[in-house]
Scaffold this motif. Structure first.
Motif, PDB file in Angstrom:
ATOM      1  N   UNK A 196       8.708  -2.426   6.118  1.00 12.60           N
ATOM      2  CA  UNK A 196       8.351  -2.042   4.882  1.00 12.60           C
ATOM      3  C   UNK A 196       9.097  -2.494   3.571  1.00 12.60           C
ATOM      4  N   UNK A 215       5.983 -12.478   3.298  1.00 13.49           N
ATOM      5  CA  UNK A 215       6.312 -11.934   1.996  1.00 13.49           C
ATOM      6  C   UNK A 215       5.484 -10.841   1.323  1.00 13.49           C
ATOM      7  N   UNK A 216       5.987 -10.208   0.537  1.00 13.16           N
ATOM      8  CA  UNK A 216       4.873  -9.431  -0.389  1.00 13.16           C
ATOM      9  C   UNK A 216       4.432 -10.314  -1.479  1.00 13.16           C
ATOM     10  N   UNK A 217       5.335 -11.058  -2.147  1.00  8.33           N
ATOM     11  CA  UNK A 217       5.034 -11.978  -3.056  1.00  8.33           C
ATOM     12  C   UNK A 217       5.722 -13.320  -3.059  1.00  8.33           C
ATOM     13  N   UNK A 234       5.079  -4.398  -8.963  1.00  3.68           N
ATOM     14  CA  UNK A 234       4.068  -4.069  -8.065  1.00  3.68           C
ATOM     15  C   UNK A 234       4.552  -3.562  -6.665  1.00  3.68           C
ATOM     16  N   UNK A 272       5.947  -0.367  -6.347  1.00  2.00           N
ATOM     17  CA  UNK A 272       4.858   0.636  -6.527  1.00  2.00           C
ATOM     18  C   UNK A 272       3.927   0.805  -5.083  1.00  2.00           C
ATOM     19  N   UNK A 273       3.787  -0.479  -4.543  1.00  2.00           N
ATOM     20  CA  UNK A 273       3.116  -0.444  -3.307  1.00  2.00           C
ATOM     21  C   UNK A 273       3.933   0.180  -2.109  1.00  2.00           C
ATOM     22  N   UNK A 291       3.893   3.951  -2.957  1.00  2.00           N
ATOM     23  CA  UNK A 291       2.576   4.687  -2.227  1.00  2.00           C
ATOM     24  C   UNK A 291       2.522   4.735  -0.939  1.00  2.00           C
ATOM     25  N   UNK A 292       3.111   3.988  -0.124  1.00  4.67           N
ATOM     26  CA  UNK A 292       3.294   4.210   1.415  1.00  4.67           C
ATOM     27  C   UNK A 292       4.135   5.430   1.866  1.00  4.67           C
ATOM     28  N   UNK A 301      -6.275   0.044   2.357  1.00  6.98           N
ATOM     29  CA  UNK A 301      -5.549   0.839   3.198  1.00  6.98           C
ATOM     30  C   UNK A 301      -4.233   0.111   2.930  1.00  6.98           C
ATOM     31  N   UNK A 302      -4.037  -1.197   2.017  1.00  8.64           N
ATOM     32  CA  UNK A 302      -3.009  -1.665   1.488  1.00  8.64           C
ATOM     33  C   UNK A 302      -2.105  -2.571   2.580  1.00  8.64           C
ATOM     34  N   UNK A 303      -2.805  -2.932   3.618  1.00 13.75           N
ATOM     35  CA  UNK A 303      -1.991  -3.956   4.487  1.00 13.75           C
ATOM     36  C   UNK A 303      -2.928  -5.161   4.648  1.00 13.75           C
ATOM     37  N   UNK A 330      -4.268   7.100  -2.507  1.00 12.92           N
ATOM     38  CA  UNK A 330      -2.816   7.172  -2.807  1.00 12.92           C
ATOM     39  C   UNK A 330      -2.336   5.549  -2.627  1.00 12.92           C
ATOM     40  N   UNK A 331      -2.856   4.629  -1.951  1.00 13.94           N
ATOM     41  CA  UNK A 331      -2.480   3.567  -1.648  1.00 13.94           C
ATOM     42  C   UNK A 331      -2.252   2.456  -2.902  1.00 13.94           C
ATOM     43  N   UNK A 332      -1.525   1.900  -3.439  1.00 16.34           N
ATOM     44  CA  UNK A 332      -1.438   0.719  -4.457  1.00 16.34           C
ATOM     45  C   UNK A 332      -0.780  -0.534  -3.836  1.00 16.34           C
ATOM     46  N   UNK A 333      -1.783  -1.383  -4.398  1.00 16.77           N
ATOM     47  CA  UNK A 333      -1.550  -2.831  -3.956  1.00 16.77           C
ATOM     48  C   UNK A 333      -1.504  -3.067  -2.661  1.00 16.77           C
ATOM     49  N   UNK A 334      -1.032  -4.068  -1.974  1.00 23.13           N
ATOM     50  CA  UNK A 334      -0.840  -4.250  -0.739  1.00 23.13           C
ATOM     51  C   UNK A 334       0.499  -4.760   0.065  1.00 23.13           C
ATOM     52  N   UNK A 335       0.738  -4.823   1.174  1.00 23.96           N
ATOM     53  CA  UNK A 335       2.064  -5.100   1.770  1.00 23.96           C
ATOM     54  C   UNK A 335       1.599  -6.008   2.973  1.00 23.96           C
TER      55      UNK A 335
END
Lengths: 122, 406
Positions: free
Chosen positions: A73, A94-96, A113, A116-117, A120-121, B161-163, B257-262
């Motif tokens: 992560x 990659x994330x971005x 971002x 923040x992501x 949040x996990x 769910x951010x994934x 709770x999840x923001x953006x994605x990974x």
């Protein structure tokens, strides 16, 4: 304060990113190559990595796979002068990505971002 | 519940399982079983493996064809009761059986694949043995193959769910021991999950349990038997979107709770095989017609669910005609979000009609996607999908606000 690791073989990029990101409130550490990068991440525990794709001795996309496999992560933002890398499946890990520029607005936005992501996990 | 089991080798505990859900697959089951056996023998000769068919009580000889296929690895045949249909029902029996078999890794492989390769066993199983919790494939797809994934499932799951899991409804996957017991307790089961909803049900449960997800690059298109595509898509749409909406309630503490994605881990990403996807023709006129007709048919219901601004936008979109047709992703995202809230609040007997009303709008969005990408390469079309996903993520605050009743 979030700690950011900037990996780039160009000194002026490392300097630019360091100054701008410190001004933006981040702690910044740098590396000039991918040499022992995983060990560096292990010891320094950065919150995010900004990774150059094309370095003289290292392919950033290969380094990205290694990072993702070991640090699932950990946010990684690819930094590149070319956007042809998107044709490579490896870039999906990659994330971005950001195109290198003297204006770091986009990079700072993506860093915020990604952090923040990750938060949040947790 | 398992209705019938045959375990001719008396298998008790194993390290690896490759499971093949079936219903009337006599034509292809022997081929798939043989390829699986070759893969297990070649890549995991020192681990104890089993090949399991979990069947919907096929009457076409699937059971016999499977059990008579010569293999080095033992086989187990499971069947549901007569009349109990669906891939999810099959896998539910599998989950129950896995509790006692205690494998480290389980791969699910569809029975009608015509080009399955022994390497695929390694591509799915190996990431689990290296620590991943759930594995989905990346097949070579034409830009218009699986629009249900490109237009609905991928952006929606990613936003909630951010994934970023690109082909979660490909039908094949793998998972580790940590998920077996959870799956076997079948939380939040439904009639949709008992059929095509099972793939996203497994993924969302894996995400909820924070299992590391891996996408494994296959480098080939997946060739399987062509069924009636129109009927298949309509059913799949209802079951998949129904499952997505159903799961939003029990998992709301997580996705809110999840923001953006990974991203996920990638496996086999060095494979840069330039396999060409299967060519596909898409009839935009028919998609537009279905959208336009559906807007009239379901207008009363849509008026109750969507805002005045959204209804105006839909009429405006239709008035563009096919030449200039453009269904903005922002509109599509907010419609899906409003539908999800309406679905949650509707009595259960009215929920299917909401999904039916959403279906023609989906066809409109597909028509718009095809129009926008018709001159694009697969890579360029993929960027359009990625941009759409970002629009979903950027508008998640709207969903949160609606979900909380503001």
């Amino acid at each position: 304060m979030a700690k950011i690791l900037v990996v780039d073989d160009e000194e002026h990029i490392r300097l630019l990113y360091s100054e701008e990101l410190r001004d933006a409130g981040y702690e910044v550490i740098t590396a000039e190559s991918g040499y022992k990068l995983l060990e560096l991440i292990e010891s320094e525990k950065p919150d995010l990595v900004v990774l150059d794709i094309k370095m003289v001795d290292y392919n950033g996309l290969d380094l990205l796979q290694d990072i993702r496999a070991k640090f699932y992560d950990l946010p990684v933002i690819l930094s590149t002068a070319y956007d042809t890398f998107k044709e490579d499946t490896k870039s999906m890990a990659a994330d971005f990505y950001v195109v290198k520029s003297f204006d770091l607005t986009e990079l700072k936005k993506k860093i915020a971002m990604a952090l923040e992501a990750r938060e949040s996990f947790e | 519940m398992i209705y019938a089991e045959e375990n001719p080798s008396g298998v008790s505990e194993v390290d690896l399982v490759v499971a093949i859900p079936t219903f009337n697959e006599v034509a292809n089951i022997a081929t798939v079983t043989s390829q699986v056996d070759i893969g297990l023998t070649k890549y995991y000769p020192n681990l104890k493996s089993a090949i399991i068919v979990c069947d919907n009580h096929s009457m076409d000889g699937t059971r016999e064809a499977f059990l008579e296929t010569k293999t080095k690895n033992p086989k187990i045949y499971l069947s549901s009761a007569p009349g109990e249909k669906g891939k999810g029902a099959n896998l539910r029996n599998l989950f129950e059986r896995l509790i006692t078999l205690r494998p480290q890794a389980v791969m699910i492989l569809e029975a009608d694949i015509r080009n399955v390769q022994p390497e695929w066993i390694y591509n799915f199983i190996e990431p689990i043995l290296r620590g991943a919790g759930y594995v989905t494939p990346i097949y070579v797809l034409h830009k218009y193959e699986s629009t249900l994934s490109s237009v609905v499932v991928y952006p929606f799951i990613r936003c909630l769910y951010g994934r970023r899991v690109r082909q979660s409804i490909a039908g094949d996957c793998a998972f580790g021991r940590a998920l077996i017991e959870h799956f076997a307790t079948v939380p939040h089961w439904s009639s949709f999950v008992a059929e095509k909803g099972i793939d996203i049900w497994m993924l969302i449960n894996a995400l909820y349990l924070r299992q590391p997800v891996c996408q494994t690059v296959i480098g080939l298109p997946k060739l399987h038997r062509i069924k009636d595509p129109h009927a298949q898509i309509n059913r799949a749409f209802v079951q998949l979107v129904g499952t997505l909406f159903d799961l939003m309630v029990p998992f709301q503490d997580f996705w809110m709770r999840v923001k953006w994605s990974k991203p996920t881990i990638l496996f086999n990403a060095d494979l840069q095989e330039a396999e060409v996807a299967i060519p596909m023709d898409v009839n935009i006129s028919r998609l537009f017609e279905t959208f336009s007709r559906g807007l009239d048919t379901y207008r009363d219901l849509l008026n109750q669910v969507l805002s005045v601004a959204e209804m105006h936008k839909l009429d405006e979109i239709r008035s563009m005609g096919i030449q200039h047709f453009n269904f903005p992703s922002h509109t599509w995202a907010t419609i899906l979000f409003d539908m999800a809230v309406a679905y949650r609040d509707a009595p259960s007997d009215l929920r299917p009609s909401l999904l039916e009303a959403l279906l023609p709008l989906y066809y409109g969005k597909v028509a718009s996607y095809v129009r926008k990408t018709e001159r694009m390469s697969t890579q360029q079309a993929e960027e359009v999908v990625e941009n759409k996903c970002m629009v979903f993520e950027e508008n998640k605050s709207y969903l949160l606000s609606r979900w909380k009743g503001n």
